[in-house]
Design a protein around this motif. Sequence first.
Motif, PDB file in Angstrom:
ATOM      1  N   THR A  88     -34.470 112.598 -20.906  1.00  0.00           N
ATOM      2  CA  THR A  88     -34.988 112.933 -19.588  1.00  0.00           C
ATOM      3  C   THR A  88     -34.119 112.307 -18.509  1.00  0.00           C
ATOM      4  O   THR A  88     -33.862 111.114 -18.523  1.00  0.00           O
ATOM      5  N   ARG A  89     -33.666 113.116 -17.605  1.00  0.00           N
ATOM      6  CA  ARG A  89     -32.844 112.606 -16.519  1.00  0.00           C
ATOM      7  C   ARG A  89     -33.729 111.980 -15.445  1.00  0.00           C
ATOM      8  O   ARG A  89     -34.772 112.511 -15.121  1.00  0.00           O
ATOM      9  N   GLU A  90     -33.273 110.886 -14.903  1.00  0.00           N
ATOM     10  CA  GLU A  90     -34.025 110.233 -13.843  1.00  0.00           C
ATOM     11  C   GLU A  90     -34.009 111.105 -12.592  1.00  0.00           C
ATOM     12  O   GLU A  90     -32.995 111.701 -12.244  1.00  0.00           O
ATOM     13  N   SER A  91     -35.143 111.176 -11.926  1.00  0.00           N
ATOM     14  CA  SER A  91     -35.237 111.980 -10.711  1.00  0.00           C
ATOM     15  C   SER A  91     -34.266 111.479  -9.658  1.00  0.00           C
ATOM     16  O   SER A  91     -34.135 110.275  -9.444  1.00  0.00           O
ATOM     17  N   LYS A 116     -35.383 108.853  -7.027  1.00  0.00           N
ATOM     18  CA  LYS A 116     -35.644 107.443  -7.367  1.00  0.00           C
ATOM     19  C   LYS A 116     -34.472 106.584  -6.886  1.00  0.00           C
ATOM     20  O   LYS A 116     -33.647 106.115  -7.665  1.00  0.00           O
ATOM     21  N   ASN A 134     -41.139 109.770  -4.346  1.00  0.00           N
ATOM     22  CA  ASN A 134     -40.745 108.602  -3.552  1.00  0.00           C
ATOM     23  C   ASN A 134     -40.667 108.897  -2.062  1.00  0.00           C
ATOM     24  O   ASN A 134     -39.733 108.486  -1.376  1.00  0.00           O
ATOM     25  N   ARG A 193     -30.057 111.316  -4.171  1.00  0.00           N
ATOM     26  CA  ARG A 193     -28.661 110.915  -4.373  1.00  0.00           C
ATOM     27  C   ARG A 193     -27.744 111.990  -3.780  1.00  0.00           C
ATOM     28  O   ARG A 193     -28.066 113.177  -3.774  1.00  0.00           O
ATOM     29  N   ARG A 213     -39.071 117.110 -10.738  1.00  0.00           N
ATOM     30  CA  ARG A 213     -39.923 117.583 -11.818  1.00  0.00           C
ATOM     31  C   ARG A 213     -40.516 118.939 -11.472  1.00  0.00           C
ATOM     32  O   ARG A 213     -40.990 119.169 -10.373  1.00  0.00           O
TER      33      ARG A 213
END
Length: 212
Positions: free
Chosen positions: A4-7, A10, A146, A160, A173
């Motif tokens: 799972t890739r980090e959002s 974040k 976030n 990012r 997601r």
Amino acid sequence: MEPTRESPTKVVGQRVGAFLIDSLVFAALGAIAWFALTDRLDADSSSGGGFVIGHTRYAFTSSTNRGIWIAIVILLLLAIFVVMTGLRGTSPGKLATGIRTVRADGAPPGLGRAALRSGVGVLADGFPYFLPGLTGLILTLASKDNQRVGDMAASTWVVRTAAAGRPIAEVVRQAPAATASTQQAAGWYADPRGEARLRWWDGSAWSEHVAP
């Protein structure tokens, strides 16, 4: 199984760093303007207030210069937190920490959203004022995607840099299935009707609230 890739939202640490850098840039430029517009007086002089460095008091003796300095401070605030954010999705701090502010379609938010985001941020995210920014920090850590109050009000996200330019629905997601058994938390998700926007899922059903 694919990891799972980090959002890309974040980025709380980077956001804190960006805010500190922006604040330092603002303070430094404001100080330069102060020294350029104040008069140098004898340290024992009480004229104009100001402050003392060594044997010199730096203070305003001209109401015109004081007004110019106040105007410069306001312009600096608008330039850093509204104009740069609205037109480019960035600021000196965001450039340094590799993040961008975007709207739902991944583009810079525009001046209106940036102004709303900053204004609500001062009033809501800055509370309590003896610990400025605490509410915004807590919400940024705890909320889906976030977002702080200013982001929610203006329908903006901080991501990012690599994720900027892509619709939020593609990089966060995905939407939950619209079934009674779905336990997905309330939040903004890709519109299940297939349109290029986000729709609010209240935890049990889709609402009529959409973000462009």
